[in-house]
Scaffold this active site. Structure first.
Site: not given
Length: 273
Positions: A198, A215
């Protein structure tokens, strides 16, 4: 309960080069597979770098030729850099690995971390990571004087937000009151052991995301704890809180293999682990 150790690799002036951290991941991954180390979470900052997961499209990369490191994790392109807490949990899971459950555990830990600072976050259906939810579409300000029903990011296949200035920039999603990502998650699992992890935006310069399609998502943006709170939050503030919640969730998780459905001889679906 499984033991989880934390290794703080480097922050600030000691930020760790991405390739160096990737090699460290490989070393710890191999050791975890051989059971010579316990589950391990590497925590660090990176110098500025763009990394692209396996599903990244050419149309999502920087237009100016900025170097991008192609990596073996899932997901698409993102940015890492100062002000972002990066975590690489290297954890052995029962096979067949339930990847979705692992991602959900990381999301839970980061949602709890943000909540401890007073930032309410959530999941978004079909989009991994941790999000600050925007206003309902009908209550958001119009972009470029246009009705949101005609948002070119969604209606025009030729439209490219990277060429159209600050009103469409991912870093300005908070001003537009859109959904905005606080933490990105992208992982890889090999031999039953996880890698990558993450990136939690604490106080980065989020304009670095404006050079890409973060993303691969065109109709939302990015944010940070500092932006949402309107005050400076540092990596040092967040580290112990993130460690606490990661430890609580990852050590105490009821790990189970992924359930696979197969058909019985009578044609009925049968769940197996």
């Amino acid at each position: 309960m499984t033991e989880l150790r934390f290794v703080r690799l480097g922050f600030g002036e000691d930020a760790v080069d991405y390739q160096e951290a990737w090699q460290k991941q490989r070393e710890v991954h191999a050791a975890r597979f051989e059971d010579t180390v316990p589950d391990t979470c590497l925590l660090l900052e990176h110098p500025p770098v763009y990394t692209a997961g396996r599903r990244t499209a050419d149309s999502e990369r920087p237009l100016d030729g900025t170097p991008v490191i192609d990596v073996d994790r899932g997901g698409k392109i993102t940015w890492h850099g100062p002000g972002q807490l990066v975590g690489y949990p290297i954890q052995k899971l029962p096979r067949p690995v339930d990847v979705v459950a692992h991602v959900r555990r990381l999301e839970d830990a980061l949602i709890r971390t943000a909540a401890e600072f007073g930032v309410a976050t959530s999941r978004v259906e079909g989009r991994s990571g941790v999000w600050v939810l925007g206003d309902p579409v009908e209550e958001r300000p119009a972009i470029g004087g246009l009705s949101l029903d005609f948002d070119p990011r969604l209606q025009d296949e030729e439209f490219d937000a990277r060429l159209n200035g600050p009103e469409y920039a991912p870093s300005n999603a908070g001003q537009r009151r859109e959904d905005r990502k606080l933490a990105a998650i992208g992982i890889r699992v090999a031999k039953g052991v996880t890698m990558h992890g993450f990136a939690l935006n604490v106080n980065p310069d989020t304009t670095s995301f404006d050079r890409i399609v973060p993303c691969g998502i065109r109709d939302a943006g990015v944010t940070s704890l500092s932006y949402e709170l309107g005050r400076e939050i540092t990596i040092a503030d967040v580290l112990p809180v993130a460690e606490k919640h990661l430890r609580d969730i990852l050590e105490n998780a009821d790990l189970a293999p992924r359930t696979i459905e197969r058909e019985s001889s009578e044609g009925q679906a049968v769940a197996t682990a």
